[in-house]
Scaffold this motif. Sequence first.
Motif: not given
Length: 128
Positions: A8-12, A51-55, A58-60, A76-78
């Motif tokens: 649901v979320w990522f941080e780089i 990002a959009s909460m409607d789509n 995951a946002g990040g 690993l984030v794709y």
Amino acid sequence: MSASNPVVWFEIYTDDLARARAFYEAVLDVTMEPLPMPGDMDGFQMLAFPASMDNPGAGGTLCKMEGVSPGMGGTLVYFNCADCAIEAGRVEAAGGKLHQAKMSIGDYGNIALAFDTEGNMFGLHSMG
């Protein structure tokens, strides 16, 4: 765990937020915006990927935080792409290093792997 997708979320994490921002904006052809920090979080900065909460998906963010270093760490984030060869073709010009050019993963589409300017490996995924 619920029936939805697990991420649901990522941080780089990055040592140089401006350099990492320039890299991802160039490779993914997006514009990133600062994400305001709630409360007292001195020494922590974030730049959000569009990002959009409607789509679905995951946002990040890119993050800079004292005491946290970027690099190989097991996650690993794709990023989703229409054709991952296009974004992979932008990696080296943006200051990164291509690790694996577009390759088939069978029924699951195609991937490419690259390193960003901070030493983080990331993936690009497309169905075509």
